[in-house]
Design a protein around this motif. Structure first.
Motif, PDB file in Angstrom:
ATOM      1  N   GLU A   1       0.839  -1.201   0.000  1.00  0.00           N
ATOM      2  CA  GLU A   1       0.000   0.000   0.000  1.00  0.00           C
ATOM      3  C   GLU A   1       0.873   1.249   0.000  1.00  0.00           C
ATOM      4  O   GLU A   1       0.598   2.211  -0.741  1.00  0.00           O
TER       5      GLU A   1
ATOM      6  N   CYS B   1       1.255   4.101  -2.916  1.00  0.00           N
ATOM      7  CA  CYS B   1       0.976   5.498  -2.591  1.00  0.00           C
ATOM      8  C   CYS B   1       2.086   6.404  -3.114  1.00  0.00           C
ATOM      9  O   CYS B   1       1.821   7.500  -3.613  1.00  0.00           O
TER      10      CYS B   1
ATOM     11  N   GLU C   1      -4.290  -0.833  -2.819  1.00  0.00           N
ATOM     12  CA  GLU C   1      -4.097   0.604  -2.998  1.00  0.00           C
ATOM     13  C   GLU C   1      -4.006   1.348  -1.669  1.00  0.00           C
ATOM     14  O   GLU C   1      -3.316   2.356  -1.568  1.00  0.00           O
TER      15      GLU C   1
ATOM     16  N   SER D   1      -5.190   3.713   1.622  1.00  0.00           N
ATOM     17  CA  SER D   1      -5.854   5.017   1.718  1.00  0.00           C
ATOM     18  C   SER D   1      -4.864   6.117   2.089  1.00  0.00           C
ATOM     19  O   SER D   1      -5.194   7.055   2.801  1.00  0.00           O
TER      20      SER D   1
ATOM     21  N   ALA E   1      -5.740   9.223  -4.330  1.00  0.00           N
ATOM     22  CA  ALA E   1      -6.547   8.108  -4.814  1.00  0.00           C
ATOM     23  C   ALA E   1      -6.986   8.273  -6.264  1.00  0.00           C
ATOM     24  O   ALA E   1      -7.354   7.290  -6.919  1.00  0.00           O
TER      25      ALA E   1
END
Length: 378
Positions: A185, A189, A233, A235, A239
């Motif tokens: 993740e 990002c 993905e 948070s 996004a």
């Protein structure tokens, strides 16, 4: 005077330069602000032994006044590192003078805290031609998903920066902080951040490559094959941008954990407490069928994946070469461009991987994929 080398299972190790033991005790190379950002769980401006997640001996090294609490007094004389600014005279610690390093740029959040990267930019002469948007090369560090830092990646991306790339080297949450999928993740990002800020850093958002070694090799392979996998993905931010990458350089990264831990000589990796077990959240590795499948980059391969360059040593005693062979074969079956280079007799990293022909292989792969070379005037 003796140089003391230690393998520390946490992300602060690379902040220490090679120096005498006395010098390292007296002058920690990490700022107090960075320690607070990572370790101050209750946000009271100090770090106790209970809050400190790294090795106890590292706490002792930082605790210069031996009061069992880390405060600003223990880091007196160390410069702060403002977000995105260079420290005069430091140039990223291990970076040569022909590049600019923007240190500790916040690219998103993970687990409720900031995540940072170093961005490495070419320093062009006044007579150099003005280049258009450049491809980017993002380095993901190794360390068994439980140690290592982004700092060592500066040297990894510099050769590509000299060829016209923008370089970046990123941090991600280690297993002492969070199990999988936190690591992937955070990596995704970082890619989204660079796309969102492509104009600021003169990056071509359609030409982003990733490279990494060992655990970093696993993560870049997963980044290459898992484009569009929403569960990875996170948070952390940005996004609205894609985390897809357009080329992958995988140096001796694990892939198929089941094959890994059942390979003769590597059975200890199956045990609870191994790096692979920690990544999966604990327990015996082979019995965690779903977890093993989930972390395996081969699971997500399809014909749309980017080209791969995979390099592994035949005498690697940490990650067996069958890990690189497996993903190479799977990519070829799917019709994805993949080159596997096995270095005869090489171990898990080491001098064989820094030989000019191996460095050139990586540079040639990426410059060919992106068809770019830095053009300057003499």
């Amino acid at each position: 005077m003796t140089i003391r080398c230690a393998v520390i299972s946490f992300a602060f190790v690379a902040f220490f330069s090679l120096a005498t033991a006395q010098e390292r005790e007296a002058r920690p190379r990490i700022s107090f602000e960075e320690v607070l950002r990572r370790e101050d769980a209750n946000k009271d401006g100090k770090v106790t032994k209970e809050e400190f997640k790294a090795a106890p001996r590292l706490f002792e090294r930082f605790d210069r006044n031996k009061d069992n609490v880390l405060t600003s007094e223990d880091f007196a004389g160390q410069p702060a590192r403002p977000n995105g600014e260079r420290i005069p005279g430091r140039n990223g610690g291990n970076a040569p003078e022909d590049v600019n390093v923007l240190r500790d740029v916040v690219f998103g959040t993970g687990g409720g805290r900031d995540l940072t990267m170093h961005i490495v930019l070419p320093k062009l002469s006044a007579s150099a031609s003005s280049p258009g948007p450049a491809p980017a090369y993002v380095w993901i560090h190794g360390g068994g998903w439980q140690g290592g830092t982004k700092d060592g990646g500066v040297g990894q991306v510099v050769p590509l920066v000299r060829e016209g790339f923008v370089g970046a080297t990123i941090e991600y949450r280690l297993t002492g902080e969070a199990a999988f999928p936190a690591q992937i993740e955070d990596c995704k990002c970082a890619i989204r951040y660079l796309r969102a800020h492509a104009e600021k850093y003169n990056i071509d958002p359609n030409r982003i490559a990733v490279g990494g070694s060992s655990a970093g090799g696993h993560l870049v392979a997963l980044m290459g094959t898992s484009a569009g996998v929403k569960e990875f993905e996170g948070s952390g931010g940005w996004a609205d941008r894609s985390s897809a990458v357009q080329a992958v350089v995988n140096l001796y990264g694990p892939t198929d954990f089941k094959a890994f831990v059942t390979t003769k000589g590597f059975e200890s990796h199956n045990r609870a407490g191994s790096p692979e077990s920690k990544l999966l959240g604990g327990g015996e590795v082979a019995s965690n069928t779903e977890g093993v499948k989930r972390v395996n980059p081969i699971t997500y391969i399809d014909k749309a994946d980017p080209p791969f360059l995979i390099i592994h040593g035949t005498a690697d005693k940490t990650v067996p070469a069958n890990q690189s062979e497996a993903i190479h074969e799977a990519l070829k079956v799917a019709g994805v461009s993949s080159k596997l280079h096995l270095i005869e007799g090489a171990g898990h990293g080491g001098p064989q991987f820094t030989q000019p022909e191996i460095r050139s292989m990586q540079i040639d792969f990426l410059t060919t994929v992106f068809k770019t070379r830095l053009e300057t005037d003499d």
